[in-house]
Design a protein around this motif. Structure first.
Motif, mmCIF file in Angstrom:
data_model
loop_
_atom_site.group_PDB
_atom_site.id
_atom_site.type_symbol
_atom_site.label_atom_id
_atom_site.label_comp_id
_atom_site.label_asym_id
_atom_site.label_seq_id
_atom_site.Cartn_x
_atom_site.Cartn_y
_atom_site.Cartn_z
ATOM 1 N N GLY A 66 4.841 -3.217 9.807
ATOM 2 C CA GLY A 66 4.032 -2.173 9.193
ATOM 3 C C GLY A 66 4.566 -1.766 7.832
ATOM 4 N N ALA A 67 5.903 -1.640 7.736
ATOM 5 C CA ALA A 67 6.523 -1.248 6.470
ATOM 6 C C ALA A 67 6.295 -2.300 5.392
ATOM 7 C CB ALA A 67 8.016 -1.015 6.689
ATOM 8 N N TYR A 68 6.562 -3.557 5.719
ATOM 9 C CA TYR A 68 6.427 -4.631 4.738
ATOM 10 C C TYR A 68 4.965 -4.875 4.374
ATOM 11 C CZ TYR A 68 11.234 -6.235 4.240
ATOM 12 O OH TYR A 68 12.571 -6.335 3.904
ATOM 13 N N ALA A 69 4.077 -4.783 5.354
ATOM 14 C CA ALA A 69 2.659 -4.991 5.054
ATOM 15 C C ALA A 69 2.134 -3.906 4.127
ATOM 16 C CB ALA A 69 1.860 -5.010 6.360
ATOM 17 N N PHE A 70 2.532 -2.681 4.365
ATOM 18 C CA PHE A 70 2.105 -1.582 3.494
ATOM 19 C C PHE A 70 2.618 -1.795 2.076
ATOM 20 C CE2 PHE A 70 3.145 2.607 1.628
ATOM 21 C CZ PHE A 70 1.866 3.113 1.502
ATOM 22 N N PHE A 71 3.893 -2.153 1.951
ATOM 23 C CA PHE A 71 4.466 -2.390 0.627
ATOM 24 C C PHE A 71 3.711 -3.508 -0.092
ATOM 25 C CE2 PHE A 71 7.333 -4.226 -2.457
ATOM 26 C CZ PHE A 71 8.001 -3.135 -2.995
ATOM 27 N N GLY A 72 3.454 -4.586 0.619
ATOM 28 C CA GLY A 72 2.763 -5.701 0.002
ATOM 29 C C GLY A 72 1.351 -5.353 -0.427
ATOM 30 N N LEU A 73 0.654 -4.599 0.400
ATOM 31 C CA LEU A 73 -0.744 -4.277 0.101
ATOM 32 C C LEU A 73 -0.878 -3.255 -1.017
ATOM 33 C CD1 LEU A 73 -2.138 -4.118 3.748
ATOM 34 C CD2 LEU A 73 -2.582 -5.902 2.052
ATOM 35 N N VAL A 74 0.019 -2.274 -1.020
ATOM 36 C CA VAL A 74 -0.148 -1.192 -1.982
ATOM 37 C C VAL A 74 0.573 -1.469 -3.301
ATOM 38 C CG1 VAL A 74 1.855 0.284 -1.425
ATOM 39 C CG2 VAL A 74 -0.326 1.327 -2.067
ATOM 40 N N ILE A 75 1.668 -2.219 -3.278
ATOM 41 C CA ILE A 75 2.429 -2.481 -4.503
ATOM 42 C C ILE A 75 2.077 -3.846 -5.096
ATOM 43 C CG2 ILE A 75 4.734 -2.708 -5.496
ATOM 44 C CD1 ILE A 75 3.989 0.137 -4.579
ATOM 45 N N LEU A 76 2.098 -4.878 -4.271
ATOM 46 C CA LEU A 76 1.839 -6.222 -4.776
ATOM 47 C C LEU A 76 0.337 -6.479 -4.950
ATOM 48 C CD1 LEU A 76 4.466 -8.233 -2.684
ATOM 49 C CD2 LEU A 76 4.709 -7.170 -4.937
ATOM 50 N N ALA A 77 -0.460 -6.100 -3.939
ATOM 51 C CA ALA A 77 -1.915 -6.309 -4.031
ATOM 52 C C ALA A 77 -2.623 -5.156 -4.726
ATOM 53 C CB ALA A 77 -2.500 -6.514 -2.633
ATOM 54 N N LYS A 78 -1.907 -4.022 -4.910
ATOM 55 C CA LYS A 78 -2.431 -2.850 -5.622
ATOM 56 C C LYS A 78 -3.708 -2.291 -4.998
ATOM 57 C CE LYS A 78 -0.374 -4.337 -9.981
ATOM 58 N NZ LYS A 78 0.804 -3.479 -9.773
ATOM 59 N N LEU A 79 -3.747 -2.263 -3.666
ATOM 60 C CA LEU A 79 -4.877 -1.671 -2.960
ATOM 61 C C LEU A 79 -4.707 -0.157 -2.881
ATOM 62 C CD1 LEU A 79 -5.318 -4.181 0.015
ATOM 63 C CD2 LEU A 79 -6.624 -4.070 -2.124
ATOM 64 N N PRO A 80 -5.787 0.592 -2.715
ATOM 65 C CA PRO A 80 -5.671 2.040 -2.531
ATOM 66 C C PRO A 80 -4.819 2.368 -1.303
ATOM 67 C CG PRO A 80 -7.938 1.423 -2.989
ATOM 68 C CD PRO A 80 -7.188 0.144 -2.762
ATOM 69 N N ILE A 81 -4.167 3.516 -1.327
ATOM 70 C CA ILE A 81 -3.245 3.888 -0.255
ATOM 71 C C ILE A 81 -3.927 3.913 1.113
ATOM 72 C CG2 ILE A 81 -1.804 5.767 0.640
ATOM 73 C CD1 ILE A 81 -1.039 6.404 -2.248
ATOM 74 N N PRO A 82 -5.101 4.547 1.269
ATOM 75 C CA PRO A 82 -5.734 4.545 2.600
ATOM 76 C C PRO A 82 -6.049 3.135 3.095
ATOM 77 C CG PRO A 82 -6.729 6.219 1.194
ATOM 78 C CD PRO A 82 -5.867 5.387 0.315
ATOM 79 N N VAL A 83 -6.499 2.271 2.186
ATOM 80 C CA VAL A 83 -6.811 0.891 2.575
ATOM 81 C C VAL A 83 -5.533 0.166 2.975
ATOM 82 C CG1 VAL A 83 -7.743 -1.318 1.788
ATOM 83 C CG2 VAL A 83 -8.834 0.824 1.091
ATOM 84 N N ALA A 84 -4.452 0.422 2.256
ATOM 85 C CA ALA A 84 -3.175 -0.229 2.557
ATOM 86 C C ALA A 84 -2.632 0.233 3.908
ATOM 87 C CB ALA A 84 -2.168 0.070 1.455
ATOM 88 N N ILE A 85 -2.815 1.501 4.238
ATOM 89 C CA ILE A 85 -2.343 2.004 5.537
ATOM 90 C C ILE A 85 -3.107 1.341 6.675
ATOM 91 C CG2 ILE A 85 -2.250 4.050 7.012
ATOM 92 C CD1 ILE A 85 -1.654 5.704 4.531
ATOM 93 N N VAL A 86 -4.437 1.280 6.536
ATOM 94 C CA VAL A 86 -5.243 0.617 7.562
ATOM 95 C C VAL A 86 -4.878 -0.865 7.641
ATOM 96 C CG1 VAL A 86 -7.583 -0.016 8.247
ATOM 97 C CG2 VAL A 86 -7.130 2.274 7.333
ATOM 98 N N GLY A 87 -4.675 -1.490 6.487
ATOM 99 C CA GLY A 87 -4.294 -2.894 6.467
ATOM 100 C C GLY A 87 -2.955 -3.127 7.154
ATOM 101 N N ALA A 88 -2.003 -2.228 6.939
ATOM 102 C CA ALA A 88 -0.693 -2.350 7.591
ATOM 103 C C ALA A 88 -0.828 -2.243 9.106
ATOM 104 C CB ALA A 88 0.252 -1.274 7.068
#
Length: 334
Positions: free
Chosen positions: A73-95
Motif C-alpha cells: 500500500g505504501a509503495y503503490a501510493f508513492f508510485g501513483l501519486v509521485i511517479l504517475a502524478k495522480l490526484p491524491i484520492p485516486v492514488a489512495i484508491v489505487g493503492a
C-alpha cells in the motif's frame, strides 16, 4: 457479582467508549504535536490489530505476513501519486486496489496451508515482497525515498494543519474499520465467521462454506491493510523497504496487541492497543529488555486467561461492549 451491577458496569464502559471516540475528535485542538503523533501511531496500529483479529480470530487464518500488504500500500501510493502524478484520492484508491491484488496473489500461494505452515508461508512471501521493494530503483532502492516537499504542502500550508489533516484521516480509517467489522460480524457472513470461531466442524455441519468465508475475509482485509500503509507513509513522509515492510512494527507488535487484549473479540484489540502504547512510552528506553518485557507479559496473560485481558473483564460484565449477536424479535400475540 450481581446481574444488576454487571449490567451497570457494562453500560458504564459503553459510555466510556463513546466518550473516548468523541474525545478523539478534539485531539488536534487540545494536544501538542508530539501527543498528536503518538495518537496517530496508536490508531494506526489499532487498525492493523482489528484487521488481523478478523483473520486470525474469526477466520482461523493465522498469517504473520501482514506487513507485506502494508508495504504494498505504501509503495503503490508513492508510485501513483509521485511517479504517475495522480490526484491524491485516486492514488489512495489505487493503492488499496494494488493491495487487494497483492492479497489475492498471497492468498493463492498460502491458502492451502494450515497452522504453522500457514504462518511460516505467509512470512516467507512477505519477505519476498520486502526484497523486491529493496531492488526498485525508482523508489530509492535500499535507501528508500522521502516525499517531495511540494507534495507534503498539499496537505496544509503549515506543519500543524498538515498534522491535523493526516490525523483525521487516520482516525476516520480506524473508526471505519471498527464499525465496518462490527457490521460484518452482525451480518450473515458474520454468523458464519462466528460459527467458524467457535467450532469449525459444527460450522461445516451447519452449511458454512469455510474456504469461501476465509477467502472473503482475507480479500476484505487486504485493501484496508494497504490503506494503513498509505497512512504510515503520510505520517513518516517517506518510504523504505525496512520501515514500510517492517515485520516488527506491522506484524509482531500487532500479534502482541491482539494476544494480550483478547483474540476473537472486537474489544480485545482496543484494550491491547492501550496497554501496548502505555508500555512503549514507559519501557522503550530499556532497549532489548523492552521487547523481553512485552514477550513475558504476553506469556503471563495467555497462561492466566487465554482470551486475554478482555476475557478477564468479560467475567464481570453482562454483555460485550459491542454486541455481535442479533437477538430474535419478540413474538407478538395474534
Amino acid at each position: 457479582m450481581t446481574t444488576t451491577f454487571a449490567g451497570f458496569l457494562t453500560w458504564a464502559l459503553r459510555l466510556a467508549l463513546v466518550l473516548v471516540l468523541a474525545g478523539l475528535t478534539v485531539v488536534p485542538f487540545a494536544l501538542g504535536p508530539a501527543d498528536i503523533q503518538l495518537m496517530m501511531q496508536a490508531l494506526t496500529i489499532l487498525s492493523l490489530a482489528m484487521l488481523w483479529n478478523l483473520l486470525a480470530g474469526y477466520s482461523n487464518l493465522v498469517v504473520i505476513g501482514q506487513h507485506a500488504l502494508v508495504g504494498v500500500g505504501a509503495y503503490a501510493f508513492f508510485g501513483l501519486v509521485i511517479l504517475a502524478k495522480l490526484p491524491i484520492p485516486v492514488a489512495i484508491v489505487g493503492a488499496m486496489l494494488f493491495s487487494l491484488l497483492a492479497g489475492g496473489i498471497i492468498l493463492a500461494i498460502i491458502f492451502r496451508l494450515r497452522a504453522a505452515y500457514l504462518a511460516v508461508g505467509s512470512w516467507v512471501v512477505a519477505e519476498v515482497f520486502l526484497l523486491v521493494a529493496s531492488r526498485l530503483n525508482s523508489f530509492g532502492g535500499g535507501s528508500g525515498m522521502a516525499l517531495p516537499v511540494s507534495f507534503v504542502k498539499r496537505f496544509g500550508a503549515s506543519n500543524d494543519i498538515r498534522q491535523m489533516t493526516i490525523y483525521f484521516m487516520v482516525l476516520a480509517t480506524a473508526v471505519t474499520i471498527l464499525f465496518g467489522i462490527w457490521l460484518i460480524m452482525r451480518s450473515r457472513v458474520g454468523l458464519a465467521l462466528l460459527a467458524m470461531r467457535d467450532d469449525e466442524e459444527g460450522a461445516v455441519t451447519a452449511g458454512v462454506n469455510l474456504p469461501a468465508a476465509r477467502i472473503l475475509s482475507y480479500l476484505v482485509v487486504a485493501p484496508f491493510t494497504g490503506l494503513v500503509g498509505v497512512l504510515v507513509t503520510l505520517q513518516t513522509l517517506r518510504i523504505s523497504h525496512l520501515s514500510s515492510f517492517s515485520m516488527l512494527d506491522w506484524t509482531i507488535f500487532v500479534l502482541f496487541i491482539v494476544v494480550i487484549g483478547g483474540i476473537k473479540s472486537l474489544e480485545g484489540p482496543i484494550i491491547g492497543t492501550i496497554v501496548f502504547v502505555v508500555l512503549r512510552q514507559y519501557l522503550q528506553g530499556l532497549g532489548v529488555w523492552y521487547l523481553i518485557s512485552l514477550g513475558m507479559l504476553a506469556v503471563v496473560v495467555v497462561l492466566v486467561e487465554p482470551k486475554g485481558l478482555w476475557g478477564l473483564m468479560r467475567r464481570y460484565l453482562s454483555d460485550e461492549l459491542l454486541p455481535l449477536r442479533q437477538r430474535p424479535p419478540r413474538s407478538t400475540s395474534q
